[in-house]
Design an enzyme around this catalytic site. Sequence first.
Site, mmCIF file in Angstrom:
data_model
loop_
_atom_site.group_PDB
_atom_site.id
_atom_site.type_symbol
_atom_site.label_atom_id
_atom_site.label_comp_id
_atom_site.label_asym_id
_atom_site.label_seq_id
_atom_site.Cartn_x
_atom_site.Cartn_y
_atom_site.Cartn_z
ATOM 1 N N ARG A 101 5.433 -13.358 9.507
ATOM 2 C CA ARG A 101 6.016 -12.028 9.340
ATOM 3 C C ARG A 101 7.287 -11.956 10.168
ATOM 4 O O ARG A 101 7.473 -12.716 11.124
ATOM 5 C CB ARG A 101 5.042 -10.931 9.764
ATOM 6 C CG ARG A 101 4.682 -10.941 11.229
ATOM 7 C CD ARG A 101 3.804 -9.758 11.585
ATOM 8 N NE ARG A 101 4.543 -8.508 11.535
ATOM 9 C CZ ARG A 101 3.968 -7.311 11.619
ATOM 10 N NH1 ARG A 101 2.663 -7.204 11.726
ATOM 11 N NH2 ARG A 101 4.695 -6.218 11.589
ATOM 12 N N GLU B 296 0.866 -1.179 0.000
ATOM 13 C CA GLU B 296 0.000 0.000 0.000
ATOM 14 C C GLU B 296 0.907 1.233 0.000
ATOM 15 O O GLU B 296 1.805 1.335 0.846
ATOM 16 C CB GLU B 296 -0.894 0.011 1.239
ATOM 17 C CG GLU B 296 -1.832 1.208 1.277
ATOM 18 C CD GLU B 296 -2.643 1.284 2.559
ATOM 19 O OE1 GLU B 296 -3.554 2.127 2.634
ATOM 20 O OE2 GLU B 296 -2.359 0.512 3.499
ATOM 21 N N LYS C 110 3.192 1.289 10.556
ATOM 22 C CA LYS C 110 3.408 2.568 9.869
ATOM 23 C C LYS C 110 2.891 3.732 10.710
ATOM 24 O O LYS C 110 3.505 4.804 10.740
ATOM 25 C CB LYS C 110 2.697 2.554 8.509
ATOM 26 C CG LYS C 110 3.329 1.640 7.477
ATOM 27 C CD LYS C 110 2.542 1.710 6.176
ATOM 28 C CE LYS C 110 3.078 0.742 5.147
ATOM 29 N NZ LYS C 110 2.278 0.764 3.905
#
Length: 706
Positions: A429, A208, A439
């Site tokens: 992850r 994104e 973020k």
Amino acid sequence: MVNLVINGKAPVVAYAELIASRIVNAAHKDAITVEFVDEKNAAPVVFNGSSDDTFAKIISTYPDVFGHESSEEVAHWIKVAREQLVVKNFQQLSQSLERLDAVLNLRTFILGGLKISAADIVCWGALRSNGMVGSIIKNKVYVNVSRWYTLLELNPSFGGAHEYLTKSMQGIKKAVTAGKKKEGHKANFEIDLPDAKMGEVVTRFPPEPSGYLHIGHAKAAILNEYFAHAYKGKLIIRFDDTNPSKERMEFQDAILEDLELMGIKGDKITYSSDYFQEMYDLCVQLIKEGKAYCDDTDVEKMREERMEGIPSAKRDLSVEENLRIFTEEMKNGTEFGQKNCVRAKIDYKAANKTLRDPVIYRCNLTPHHRTKGQWKMYPTYDFCVPIVDSIEGVTHALRTIEYRDRNAQYDWMLKALRLRKVHIWDFARVNFMRTLLSKRKLQWMVDHGLVSNWDDPRFPTVRGVRRRGMTVEGLRNFVISQGPSKNVINLEWNLIWAVNKKIIDPVAPRHTAVVDPVEITLEGEGAPETPKVELKPKHKKNPAVGEKKVIYSNKIIIDKEDASVLEVGEELTLMDWGNIIITSKNADGSLVAKTNLGGDFKKTKHKVTWLANTDYVPVEMVDFDHLITKDKLEEDENFTDFITPQTEFHTKAVGDVNVKDMKVGDIIQFERKGYCRLDSKAEGDKPYIFFTIPDGKSVNRYGAKK
């Protein structure tokens, strides 16, 4: 004349024997007759009627061709090739390649020397037969292995072996009875990618554009690229740009730059926004079929109803009313339309709460950075991704394990919309101790001045770790070494920095920096009356790194910390010069010593770095701590309660004159002080700024030794 029979359909094709026979036949014309068979159940290779130890027998039969290497060494490498280099287990293979890479450090060939040996043949042949190795060599994951492999491939006996095999197998197929089709070869890489077919796998990396890539994104990108190349397929770089409130062209451009820095190039670059019309039409289809409805329930109440398994009051709105709200109110961004969202009508009381009528469309009047004001509503991630994956031909969607509960939702969307199935592969992850990857939280730190920007060396962004001194090879090697494991663990940073050290240590020039200089006056033979300059290797073990200027003088400087422990009468070693003996200490702290340059350095307690007290440059070494104080934050803990008070540490010093010739980004080692990366050059009163690079040893700060 002897005979060699190679089975072209064997799980591990006998490339080593084929190459060895080609080398023999080049030296002794037609000494070995080579034949091929196309039978799955046949022995992989037969030499003179025997299928045991075939490679060793070829080598021993022609000692004049293959030389007289130690039989023990060759036997060792035959064992390594047969047992380690042909495995198709991701993690095992990477460990074996890492060991081979270390052997090839500063060596042209495996056994050293300037000639190809039997060890090179058997190892190269094993790797050539392993379908997982191609992308590793291409992407230089192990730089020494890639260099060695490519060099041998230029030799016709090696590089031409595959073409020779292929043409021979094609000849056999033509001879097969007409109409009788043999089943094609299916590569098995033992990585459980369902229905993966060579040449048909398509993966995607869908960032994104709402921030900079961090090390977790890097893992996803590298793994997607790895599997695409391993199966000779395609990689799509797709920007998941469905939330205009967060997304900017700045982030999009930065992501592409970071991917390029990592050597990742997709076969094509796409955007979810390219498919807004298709997704709109599919949402209309769901509504018409009674599989979705519009809902203006308050956000908090909707969240509570989903948690409790309570149906929304709007769940049974008519198809006509739902269509009106979606195609008129929401599409035009009216006041009523903005209060609504579209929810998939799945199961409001499903045990898997992601299936409890998830939101698939919502209004947003913020202009999109690509489509501007064309749309007033946008699909959610969970609606968008399966649709675009299916439309774009993705065969395997690799994504982190936190999406596992949403896999059922992903599959439901495809079935409900009657779209092509896409397989999902979950991998863990990457999490690091005392590190935030959110973020939102990283943006908070930027906004509150805890760091300079997204490329701050304390940040886990790709730009941050590269500015700290992480190499592309180190980053890739680390990700490959972790593999596509599903186990979620918190890693120590020293693991990735240890991988990086293996890349930089063989090539980092060695230089000298002195902290809090103390002068020593040298007297005696070998102490130059006037300064003299000599050229010396920048790296004693790797002359290819180049040469540096070393100034010799009768007045030198050493670190104050070193000077403070020296005693009068003590003999010490000036590194890369010789021994001296301290004769006196002056009131101002300076020292006097007589030379004994031929003295035995093995007998001295202290070996110190030094510089001539004539020409040097101001430098500053900057070390860093973690930004948060706790190894792992719990979900209910506020990260702002665990901010590290001081995270930056400056040490002023002077460096040798060669620093003047360095470029920003150069990685060096200040001897006895560690690896550093030049972040900025001197300007005015500002010194040369070097960021310390962690070396993988145990740390209590982000790279700072205890």
